[in-house]
Every structure is written in C-alpha cells, then in structure tokens.
Write a protein that holds these residues in place. Structure first.
Motif, PDB file in Angstrom:
ATOM      1  N   THR A  60       0.838  -1.200   0.000  1.00 40.58           N
ATOM      2  CA  THR A  60       0.000   0.000   0.000  1.00 40.58           C
ATOM      3  C   THR A  60       0.873   1.250   0.000  1.00 40.58           C
ATOM      4  N   ALA A  61       0.538   2.171  -0.876  1.00 45.80           N
ATOM      5  CA  ALA A  61       1.216   3.476  -0.924  1.00 45.80           C
ATOM      6  C   ALA A  61       0.133   4.537  -1.052  1.00 45.80           C
ATOM      7  N   GLY A  62       0.011   5.379  -0.052  1.00 43.65           N
ATOM      8  CA  GLY A  62      -1.073   6.342  -0.061  1.00 43.65           C
ATOM      9  C   GLY A  62      -2.397   5.639  -0.032  1.00 43.65           C
ATOM     10  N   GLY A  63      -3.244   5.946  -0.938  1.00 39.58           N
ATOM     11  CA  GLY A  63      -4.539   5.281  -1.004  1.00 39.58           C
ATOM     12  C   GLY A  63      -4.611   4.199  -2.043  1.00 39.58           C
ATOM     13  N   VAL A  64      -3.462   3.773  -2.573  1.00 44.51           N
ATOM     14  CA  VAL A  64      -3.441   2.760  -3.639  1.00 44.51           C
ATOM     15  C   VAL A  64      -2.776   1.487  -3.123  1.00 44.51           C
ATOM     16  N   SER A  65      -3.400   0.317  -3.439  1.00 42.16           N
ATOM     17  CA  SER A  65      -2.859  -0.979  -2.988  1.00 42.16           C
ATOM     18  C   SER A  65      -2.783  -1.958  -4.143  1.00 42.16           C
ATOM     19  N   GLY A  66      -1.899  -2.902  -4.003  1.00 45.06           N
ATOM     20  CA  GLY A  66      -1.815  -4.047  -4.907  1.00 45.06           C
ATOM     21  C   GLY A  66      -1.679  -5.308  -4.081  1.00 45.06           C
ATOM     22  N   ALA A  67      -2.186  -6.426  -4.605  1.00 42.66           N
ATOM     23  CA  ALA A  67      -2.186  -7.673  -3.828  1.00 42.66           C
ATOM     24  C   ALA A  67      -1.627  -8.814  -4.647  1.00 42.66           C
ATOM     25  N   ALA A  68      -1.081  -9.802  -3.959  1.00 40.04           N
ATOM     26  CA  ALA A  68      -0.560 -11.014  -4.601  1.00 40.04           C
ATOM     27  C   ALA A  68      -1.062 -12.246  -3.844  1.00 40.04           C
ATOM     28  N   SER A  69      -1.401 -13.274  -4.591  1.00 37.83           N
ATOM     29  CA  SER A  69      -1.775 -14.560  -3.972  1.00 37.83           C
ATOM     30  C   SER A  69      -0.531 -15.417  -3.812  1.00 37.83           C
ATOM     31  N   VAL A  70      -0.553 -16.261  -2.802  1.00 40.95           N
ATOM     32  CA  VAL A  70       0.599 -17.115  -2.502  1.00 40.95           C
ATOM     33  C   VAL A  70       0.126 -18.558  -2.339  1.00 40.95           C
ATOM     34  N   THR A  71       0.834 -19.488  -2.948  1.00 36.42           N
ATOM     35  CA  THR A  71       0.624 -20.911  -2.689  1.00 36.42           C
ATOM     36  C   THR A  71       1.757 -21.404  -1.804  1.00 36.42           C
ATOM     37  N   VAL A  72       1.400 -21.856  -0.601  1.00 39.48           N
ATOM     38  CA  VAL A  72       2.394 -22.414   0.322  1.00 39.48           C
ATOM     39  C   VAL A  72       2.401 -23.926   0.123  1.00 39.48           C
ATOM     40  N   ALA A  73       3.532 -24.435  -0.328  1.00 38.56           N
ATOM     41  CA  ALA A  73       3.646 -25.870  -0.601  1.00 38.56           C
ATOM     42  C   ALA A  73       4.116 -26.628   0.639  1.00 38.56           C
ATOM     43  N   ALA A  74       3.766 -27.902   0.694  1.00 38.06           N
ATOM     44  CA  ALA A  74       4.267 -28.751   1.778  1.00 38.06           C
ATOM     45  C   ALA A  74       5.777 -28.883   1.680  1.00 38.06           C
ATOM     46  N   GLY A  75       6.409 -29.074   2.819  1.00 41.55           N
ATOM     47  CA  GLY A  75       7.856 -29.251   2.848  1.00 41.55           C
ATOM     48  C   GLY A  75       8.249 -30.676   2.502  1.00 41.55           C
ATOM     49  N   ALA A  76       9.484 -30.990   2.749  1.00 44.05           N
ATOM     50  CA  ALA A  76       9.992 -32.330   2.464  1.00 44.05           C
ATOM     51  C   ALA A  76       9.332 -33.359   3.376  1.00 44.05           C
ATOM     52  N   LEU A  77       9.232 -34.579   2.891  1.00 45.30           N
ATOM     53  CA  LEU A  77       8.662 -35.665   3.682  1.00 45.30           C
ATOM     54  C   LEU A  77       9.461 -35.856   4.968  1.00 45.30           C
ATOM     55  N   ALA A  78       8.727 -35.854   6.107  1.00 41.51           N
ATOM     56  CA  ALA A  78       9.386 -36.016   7.401  1.00 41.51           C
ATOM     57  C   ALA A  78       8.928 -37.263   8.133  1.00 41.51           C
ATOM     58  N   THR A  79       7.647 -37.620   7.997  1.00 45.14           N
ATOM     59  CA  THR A  79       7.113 -38.789   8.700  1.00 45.14           C
ATOM     60  C   THR A  79       6.122 -39.530   7.821  1.00 45.14           C
ATOM     61  N   ILE A  80       5.940 -40.807   8.123  1.00 41.46           N
ATOM     62  CA  ILE A  80       4.905 -41.625   7.485  1.00 41.46           C
ATOM     63  C   ILE A  80       4.100 -42.294   8.588  1.00 41.46           C
ATOM     64  N   ALA A  81       2.789 -42.117   8.534  1.00 39.33           N
ATOM     65  CA  ALA A  81       1.899 -42.781   9.485  1.00 39.33           C
ATOM     66  C   ALA A  81       1.163 -43.906   8.772  1.00 39.33           C
ATOM     67  N   VAL A  82       1.264 -45.122   9.325  1.00 40.12           N
ATOM     68  CA  VAL A  82       0.594 -46.287   8.749  1.00 40.12           C
ATOM     69  C   VAL A  82      -0.644 -46.585   9.582  1.00 40.12           C
ATOM     70  N   THR A  83      -1.776 -46.720   8.929  1.00 42.49           N
ATOM     71  CA  THR A  83      -3.023 -47.045   9.624  1.00 42.49           C
ATOM     72  C   THR A  83      -3.708 -48.225   8.951  1.00 42.49           C
ATOM     73  N   PRO A  84      -4.478 -49.030   9.738  1.00 44.74           N
ATOM     74  CA  PRO A  84      -4.662 -48.906  11.177  1.00 44.74           C
ATOM     75  C   PRO A  84      -3.452 -49.427  11.940  1.00 44.74           C
ATOM     76  N   SER A  85      -3.215 -48.871  13.108  1.00 43.05           N
ATOM     77  CA  SER A  85      -2.160 -49.359  13.995  1.00 43.05           C
ATOM     78  C   SER A  85      -2.515 -49.035  15.435  1.00 43.05           C
ATOM     79  N   PRO A  86      -2.612 -50.046  16.298  1.00 37.24           N
ATOM     80  CA  PRO A  86      -2.419 -51.461  15.975  1.00 37.24           C
ATOM     81  C   PRO A  86      -3.609 -52.023  15.206  1.00 37.24           C
TER      82      PRO A  86
END
Length: 334
Positions: free
Chosen positions: A34-60
C-alpha cells in the motif's frame, strides 16, 4: 509501500520479504503493498515441505489368521502438512505378506507382531503393529454355538447369533430365552451353523498347535495377574477368585487346558491395561463348568461341553462341539 499479510499464509517484512507459514494451501490476495490510497495484492501458494514422517493405519491392527487387511500410508512434512507418497510395502517374517498396494494377508501363526507392516518412501518409514488372532471363520458371529445343542436356558440372553449343528436342538428359545442384536434373532439349524462348526474345528486345531510360553499345570488361576502369552495346563484348570489379564490392546492370551476348566462361585476374569476380551481364548480339551455369578471374559472353545452357573456373564463366545447348558446367564459378543 507498506507491506502486510492480509489473509494468512505467513509474514512479511518492511522490505517485502515474505516468509511462508506452517500451513500449506492457496492464500488468495494475501500479500498487500500500500502506498497512499493505492494498494496491490498477490496470492501465494504455500507448498508442503519435504517428507518427514509416514503414518501407517490402522495401527495397531487385529487381523484373523489367513485373512486380509488394507493398510494406508500418510506422508507429512515437519508441520503436519500432507505429502503425496507412493510407498514400498513390506511385512516382517512370520507376520504375513503384503502387496504393493498395502493389502496385508495375515500368516497362520497367531501372535502379536510389533512393527509387522512397514511403508517406506526414500529414507523415511512408518510401521504398524499387527495382532494375528485365531480365525473363527463363520463362527465369528456366534455368541452361542453347540453341536448337540443348548438347553436349560431359562431367562438367559444371547447378544449375538445362536445355533447348533449337527443335531440342532436348542430348548427355551424364544419363550424362555432371547437372542438380541447383534444377533439376527434366528436359531441357526442350517448351513450357516454347519459351516461355523467346520471353522470351529479348524480354530481348535490352530489353538492346540500353539507352543506354550508358561506352564501353569496344578496351579489355580485365581489371584494371578497374567501378561499376554500362551498358558498351558496338562489336564484340568481351576479358577477361584479373580484372575487379571493385564496388557495392551494388541495383547493375545491363550489358555490351553488339556481336559476341563472349573470355576468357583463368583469366579472373575478382569481385563486391564487395554486388554480386549476378543483377544482371549480358552481352549478346552473336554469341558468347562462354571460356578454361580461368574464374570468371565474371552472366547470359550471346547471340544466337549460348557455348563454355566446361574447368573453368569460372558463377554465373549461359547463355541462347543457338544452342548451348552445355561441358567439365567448372559453371553455378549466381544
């Protein structure tokens, strides 16, 4: 401009340096200048990070021997965001087999198998513990199954299916005794009962073949606290008072009794630590005779007969090759 993050997704500095947040997703028009009374906007896609864990179901998981169970694997980054994976599936030796889609088939040896199923993607793995139980087959839905039948069931209630084969005689139903849900209200003197008896014979053979972990011959079960295992009696077994089965939900208890089980009035089986009645098996070489007002847990599998004392409750099954005699008792499927 003055920078701001209007709709989440992260933070931004006065110089316009955006730092993504921990939640993956599409954030429309989230960055605003924003500058004065004028604004501009941007959309953002946040991606998942690197694989850290795997959950196996059902367990037990609890799986009857020689039957199948579908497993799934969910990958996540360090912030818990889903990460798409196509894992490699493996099953530990003796526990069973598993295909490339995660469809597991249990082995023939009942027992608890820690980390039996594993899903791997790259260097990351997830596991599930499996308890392989005795496969009761068609007898699974039966709370009461006799060979020559059941009798003297005045005032008794069966929560589950009931039937008899080959002689098919059960007296007292429905005038004196009742079959309640999950039972279908039908006394099975039919092909269903015949098939259940065939599967019962197979289950008895499976239990008989299991190796003993502890020999309790000559000892009373009362006052004992028992961990999961296979407990054997060369001939008879006695329960006076209370026996406590203490172990996790994955625990499996098998009592192999050479001839007969006898319980005193008030005999009780107590479950602790997450133990389940469905994972308790009493394999009786001949018969069982219960005293009055017993509170019992587990699947009674007898090559002979079972006689219940008045006022006894069973959370489990009474599956026999000969006859079951009841007297104001209650059997409830576990």
């Amino acid at each position: 401009p003055v920078w701001s993050v209007a709709a989440g997704g992260g933070t931004i500095s006065g110089a316009g340096l955006f730092t993504a947040g921990t939640v993956a997703g599409v954030f429309a028009n989230t960055v605003t200048a924003t500058a004065g009374g004028v604004s501009g906007a941007a959309s953002v896609t946040v991606a998942a990070g690197a694989l850290a864990t795997i959950a196996v179901t059902p367990s037990p998981a609890t799986v009857p021997s020689s039957t199948s169970q579908q497993f799934t694997a969910l990958g996540e980054d360090v912030n818990g965001n889903p990460v798409a994976i196509t894992p490699t599936w493996t099953a530990s030796s003796g526990a069973g087999t598993i295909d490339g889609s995660g469809l597991y088939t249990a082995g023939t040896a009942p027992g608890t198998y820690p980390d039996a199923v594993q899903a791997t993607s790259g260097s990351i793995s997830g596991v599930a513990t499996v308890t392989v139980t005795v496969n009761l087959g068609m007898a699974t839905s039966f709370a009461l199954l006799g060979g020559s039948g059941a009798s003297s069931c005045t005032g008794s209630t069966v929560f589950g299916d009931a039937g008899a084969d080959p002689n098919g005689t059960i007296t007292g139903f429905p005038s004196l005794c009742s079959i309640s849900p999950p039972g279908d209200g039908i006394l099975h003197h039919d092909a269903t009962a015949t098939a259940a008896q065939v599967d019962l014979s197979t289950a008895i053979s499976t239990l008989v073949a299991m190796p003993c972990t502890t020999n309790l011959t000559g000892l009373d079960l009362g006052t004992r606290t028992l961990a999961p295992g296979v407990y054997c009696f060369a001939t008879t077994a006695q329960l006076t008072g209370t026996v406590t089965l203490d172990g996790p939900a994955t625990g499996l208890w098998v009592f192999k009794i050479g001839t007969a089980l006898t319980t005193a009035a008030g005999g009780t089986v107590t479950l602790a630590g997450g133990a389940k009645a469905s994972n308790v098996y009493w394999q009786l070489g001949t018969s069982a005779t219960f005293g009055a007002s017993n509170a019992f847990q587990g699947n009674l599998v007898a090559s002979g007969s079972i006689t219940f004392g008045a006022g006894t409750t069973l959370a489990g099954r009474a599956l026999v090759k000969v006859a079951v005699t009841m007297d104001t008792d209650t059997i409830t499927l576990p």
